[in-house]
Write an enzyme that holds these catalytic residues in place. Structure first.
Site, PDB file in Angstrom:
ATOM      1  N   HIS A 460       0.682  -1.239  -0.103  1.00  0.00           N
ATOM      2  CA  HIS A 460       0.028   0.090   0.131  1.00  0.00           C
ATOM      3  C   HIS A 460       0.872   1.288   0.080  1.00  0.00           C
ATOM      4  O   HIS A 460       0.692   2.374  -0.445  1.00  0.00           O
ATOM      5  CB  HIS A 460      -0.999   0.136   1.217  1.00  0.00           C
ATOM      6  CG  HIS A 460      -1.808  -0.925   1.073  1.00  0.00           C
ATOM      7  ND1 HIS A 460      -2.756  -1.515   2.509  1.00  0.00           N
ATOM      8  CD2 HIS A 460      -2.568  -1.746   0.146  1.00  0.00           C
ATOM      9  CE1 HIS A 460      -3.612  -2.576   1.888  1.00  0.00           C
ATOM     10  NE2 HIS A 460      -3.457  -2.507   0.720  1.00  0.00           N
ATOM     11  N   GLU A 697      -5.431  -4.954 -28.450  1.00  0.00           N
ATOM     12  CA  GLU A 697      -4.272  -5.417 -27.129  1.00  0.00           C
ATOM     13  C   GLU A 697      -3.887  -6.964 -27.415  1.00  0.00           C
ATOM     14  O   GLU A 697      -3.296  -7.396 -26.642  1.00  0.00           O
ATOM     15  CB  GLU A 697      -4.951  -4.984 -25.851  1.00  0.00           C
ATOM     16  CG  GLU A 697      -6.363  -5.446 -25.791  1.00  0.00           C
ATOM     17  CD  GLU A 697      -7.023  -5.109 -24.683  1.00  0.00           C
ATOM     18  OE1 GLU A 697      -6.348  -4.599 -23.753  1.00  0.00           O
ATOM     19  OE2 GLU A 697      -8.361  -5.017 -24.579  1.00  0.00           O
ATOM     20  N   ASP A 721      -0.875  -4.665 -22.442  1.00  0.00           N
ATOM     21  CA  ASP A 721      -1.220  -6.096 -22.791  1.00  0.00           C
ATOM     22  C   ASP A 721      -1.163  -6.443 -24.061  1.00  0.00           C
ATOM     23  O   ASP A 721      -0.431  -7.646 -24.374  1.00  0.00           O
ATOM     24  CB  ASP A 721      -2.891  -6.246 -22.958  1.00  0.00           C
ATOM     25  CG  ASP A 721      -3.466  -6.701 -21.325  1.00  0.00           C
ATOM     26  OD1 ASP A 721      -2.980  -7.118 -20.661  1.00  0.00           O
ATOM     27  OD2 ASP A 721      -4.617  -5.875 -21.077  1.00  0.00           O
ATOM     28  N   CYS A 768      -3.887   4.209 -25.826  1.00  0.00           N
ATOM     29  CA  CYS A 768      -4.330   4.584 -24.398  1.00  0.00           C
ATOM     30  C   CYS A 768      -3.659   3.668 -23.401  1.00  0.00           C
ATOM     31  O   CYS A 768      -3.777   3.602 -22.374  1.00  0.00           O
ATOM     32  CB  CYS A 768      -5.784   4.399 -24.279  1.00  0.00           C
ATOM     33  SG  CYS A 768      -6.114   2.334 -24.489  1.00  0.00           S
TER      34      CYS A 768
END
Length: 838
Positions: A460, A697, A721, A768
């Protein structure tokens, strides 16, 4: 099962008595199994501590469970790690199901034989269903068989069943094999706990002779239940039958073990000095800074003086816990207002741990035994951390850092100002491992950067460091803590380096680079709302990747030409059921409204693979990233896709909405969605149709770009990807992440083919993926024929400035030569030579 009678337990063994916290076994010492006492046996026979029924005997005969006449369940466990003896040295004197009387001989043990082959002879008396009872010690430091040892007192009379019957009709049990990949680690354990909380009953999970209450996340994980292990669920309460069925369904319904996409812990890669005077680590948050090193240690406590008044210490701990809960709730609220789902998940996890009964009971029992609140809390946290660390699961080991964060926060509340730390502005903070609350304090003190000896990219802290813009390195190794405080170092997180002895020229160079970068960024941000046109007049649309209306408002403020990718998953995660059509429509409309008159590309839901929904269980897959995800899930669950398409068709104005389909691999998938979009529009009486695009992708989509462009309105390349599928390297693999580079010439060839195929049908192509945010790649993408770049909001100004510095014709002339190179490293070097940065 639970009546109101108190029961006094007699000693089942003779020997010294001491608390569970002093046992050399993290699971027992932590209280995960329940409260109790330990005895170091001097005799060779275990006796019944009271009358009752033997409800379970371990297969290896080293432990048994006795149910007393008031419903309490006592685990009598001989020795530590004695399960490894497989029953050798133990002789049972009773059978499972037998009724026994107080003092009856139950089990004989060959002390010499067992002592030679196990960790310890220390034996345990543990109350495994302690949620219904208090344990009151009555023994001295030494007992003999039959002497008073403990008193069992029901917690609250009104919590007991109306019937005083002790028959099994008050409890239902069922068994199941655990289908979750990797067993009951954090995510399925949390789902099990969440399910149990929805019923009016008390539920426990049983594995062999051990059990844990289902209201304790730590307790569930502490059992270390593996995949395909058979476990039992027991339920008591008004709706026990329904609860049992629901809990067994959770165990039998497999979920992916990954949650959100995240790399494995960086600590899995052993750090090593790559050259003299440099420590090599892993980048958790990018940046280049120079400054004095400052060590940050956890709060250390002075020795406990003892002689505390338990009620006062309990009151102090309750007050500190309440303050920390309030602080976390405030942070959670701010995260929700910002629509920051990652921070929200962190703070929700902290609240769940802060309310864990195992943790709270352990601290309370220690205070009642005479410890100060500070020391009781400290020891209970460390014991639970040890449980998670001993499970051998690196992801659970990282969750131990969340527990240590709660240790710090509660101790600060107990100690007041004495626990706070002050650091000089511009310091580079070094620590073994930082916690999220550490980072939030440090970010307010104008520190320059962070570095940790341990830590991981799933932590985190890494997530928060990136959101705060603080350069951060992890997994630097123990040598980090040997560096003299005050020594000036260079933290080059971009290249995973901590330079220990930079000379004056290097320091001045870093300081100058940092100052120039700040000036450059200020100038870029000031120009961010202007169009991005190349020197020869080609307009490039610079849009933003967003995940909420709040993100969209920020992107519009920073000059985004539109939204190039709205990840609709933000509506579907961290909830117990799917959003309905109106909820989706309202959320998408808010994004459209936030962007003024700019276009918004909305990607249909992309879950499966590395992104899972608790309410949409998918089958366990050997290679989930190659399985049921993206548009394939829409085909498997057309109801979900239809609902989303209906919501999108009702947006206003519809012409500003563009729909993007993820993970398309063939033309038929696109045609099927286009037909369904037409059907739904007809049903709704809508004449307009939004533009429909395809994400490129997977390699097959790039190779079929011309055929896809015939039926699509635009193509958008998802380089993240596409990189991993083309290079056959998991982009989240800590050891391979640096090699998954979208500037690899093989990727460039696929992108070139995509742009060429789109051009045949006069379709535009955008990017993107992360490559769009890399200014070194901007001229390459323009040269390939890309006319839209969707980037992270903070980089809008930088990418627009980069576009304005380029000549599109020159880019088109140079790029074909890059496709002939042999590696991503060579492409990057060529880019630096042709189009230098800064």
């Amino acid at each position: 099962m639970h009546n109101k009678n108190n029961i006094t337990l007699s000693a089942p063994l003779s020997g010294p008595v001491f608390p569970l916290a002093d046992v050399d076994d993290a699971v027992f010492a932590s209280g995960t199994m329940g409260p109790g006492l330990a005895i170091d046996p001097l005799n060779d026979c275990l006796h019944a501590p009271c009358a009752g029924e033997i409800i379970h005997i371990a297969r290896t005969r080293h432990a048994l469970t006795l149910r007393t006449d008031n419903g309490a369940e006592l685990l009598l466990h001989l020795g530590l790690d004695t399960v490894e003896l497989q029953g050798e040295g133990f002789a049972l004197l009773i059978e499972e199901g037998a009724r026994v009387h107080d003092g009856q001989a139950l089990l004989r043990v060959d002390l010499d034989r067992v002592a030679r082959h196990c960790k310890s002879l220390v034996s345990l008396v543990v109350l495994t269903n302690g949620e219904h009872y208090h344990l009151q010690p009555v023994a001295r430091t030494q007992v003999k068989v039959g002497e008073p040892l403990l008193r069992i007192v029901p917690r609250l009379p009104d919590e007991q069943h109306a019937a005083a019957s002790t028959t099994d009709t008050d409890e239902v049990r069922g068994s199941a094999r655990v289908a979750h990949h990797g067993g009951l680690h954090a995510r399925p354990a949390a789902l099990l706990r969440q399910t149990a909380q929805g019923f009016s009953c008390t539920a426990r999970l049983h594995l062999d002779d051990r059990s844990a209450p289902l209201d304790s996340l730590i307790g569930i994980m502490g059992l270390s239940v593996g995949e395909q292990q058979e476990v039992q669920i027991s339920c008591r309460g008004p709706d026990r039958e329904a609860a049992l069925q629901a809990l067994l369904d959770v165990l039998r319904t497999p979920l992916s073990d990954t949650g959100h996409a995240a790399p494995p812990p960086a600590k899995a890669i052993p750090p090593r000095p790559s050259e003299d005077g440099v420590l090599q680590g892993v980048c958790a948050a990018p940046g280049l800074v120079c400054g004095p090193l400052a060590h940050l240690s956890g709060i250390t406590l002075a020795p406990d003086t003892g002689h505390h008044i338990a009620d006062e210490q309990l009151q102090a701990l309750d007050g500190a816990l309440e303050k920390v809960r309030s602080d976390i709730h405030a942070m959670l609220l701010r995260a929700r207002q910002r629509k920051d789902s990652e921070e929200e998940a962190i703070f929700n996890a902290h609240l769940a741990l802060l309310e864990d009964p195992v943790l709270l009971d352990a601290a309370s029992q220690a205070i009642k035994a005479g410890q100060a609140a500070t020391h009781a809390w400290d020891r209970s946290i460390e014991a639970q951390c040890q449980v998670l660390l001993n499970l051998g699961n690196p992801l659970l080991a990282e969750r131990a850092n969340d527990l240590r964060d709660l240790r710090q926060q509660v101790l600060r509340a107990l100690l007041g100002e004495a626990a706070n730390y002050k650091l000089p502005p511009g310091a580079i903070v070094a620590a073994h491992e930082l916690t999220p609350s550490d980072l939030l304090q440090l970010s307010q003190q104008q520190v320059a950067g962070l570095c940790m000896a341990a830590g991981g990219a799933t932590s985190h802290v890494a997530i928060l460091a990136r959101s705060k813009g603080l350069p951060c390195l992890v997994a630097l190794g123990a040598g980090l803590l040997d560096i003299v405080p005050g020594q000036v170092v260079v933290l080059d997180a971009d290249h995973g380096r901590l330079e220990l002895s930079p000379d004056e020229a290097r320091r001045e160079g870093v300081a100058l680079a940092h100052w120039q970068q700040q000036l450059r960024r200020q100038h870029q941000d000031a120009q961010a709302r202007l169009p991005a046109n190349t020197r020869d007049g080609l307009h490039i649309e610079v849009a933003a990747n967003v995940a909420s209306a709040a993100d969209a408002r920020e992107a519009h403020l920073h000059g985004a030409d539109g939204v190039g990718l709205l990840r609709t998953e933000f509506l579907f995660v961290e909830r117990r059921s799917a959003p309905n059509e109106e909820e989706q429509r309202s959320a998408y409309q808010a994004v459209l409204d936030a962007m003024g008159d700019r276009p918004v590309i909305i990607r249909t839901i992309d879950v499966g693979g590395d992104k899972q929904l608790d309410y949409l269980p998918l089958p366990v897959e050997a290679n989930p990233v190659l399985g049921l995800r993206g548009i394939r899930l829409g085909q498997a669950r057309p109801d979900l896709l239809d609902q989303q398409l209906r919501a999108l068709l009702q947006l206003n104005p519809l012409q500003r909405c563009r729909i993007l389909l993820p993970m398309v691999s063939e033309v038929d998938e696109l045609l099927q969605v286009r037909r369904r979009l037409d059907e739904l529009a007809g049903e709704l009486g809508i004449r307009l149709r939004p533009e429909l695009g395809v994400m490129i992708e997977v390699p097959s989509a790039a190779l079929l770009a011309e055929q896809l462009a015939e039926h699509a309105d635009f193509l958008s390349i998802g380089t993240n990807d596409l990189s991993q599928y083309t290079l056959a390297m998991d982009r989240d693999h800590a050891g391979l992440a640096a090699r998954v580079d979208a500037l690899h010439p093989a990727l460039l060839r696929l992108m070139a083919q995509t742009c060429a195929g789109a051009a045949v049908h006069r379709r535009w192509v955008g990017v993107c993926g992360a490559l769009a945010s890399d200014p070194l790649a901007t001229p390459v993408l323009i040269g390939l024929g890309v006319t839209e770049l969707s980037v992270s909001t903070p980089q809008i100004g930088e990418i627009k400035a980069r576009v304005r510095s380029l000549d599109a014709a020159e880019c088109r002339r140079i790029v074909p030569s890059l496709l002939q190179l042999g590696s991503a490293a060579k492409v990057r070097e060529a880019c630096r030579q042709h189009w230098p940065l800064g």
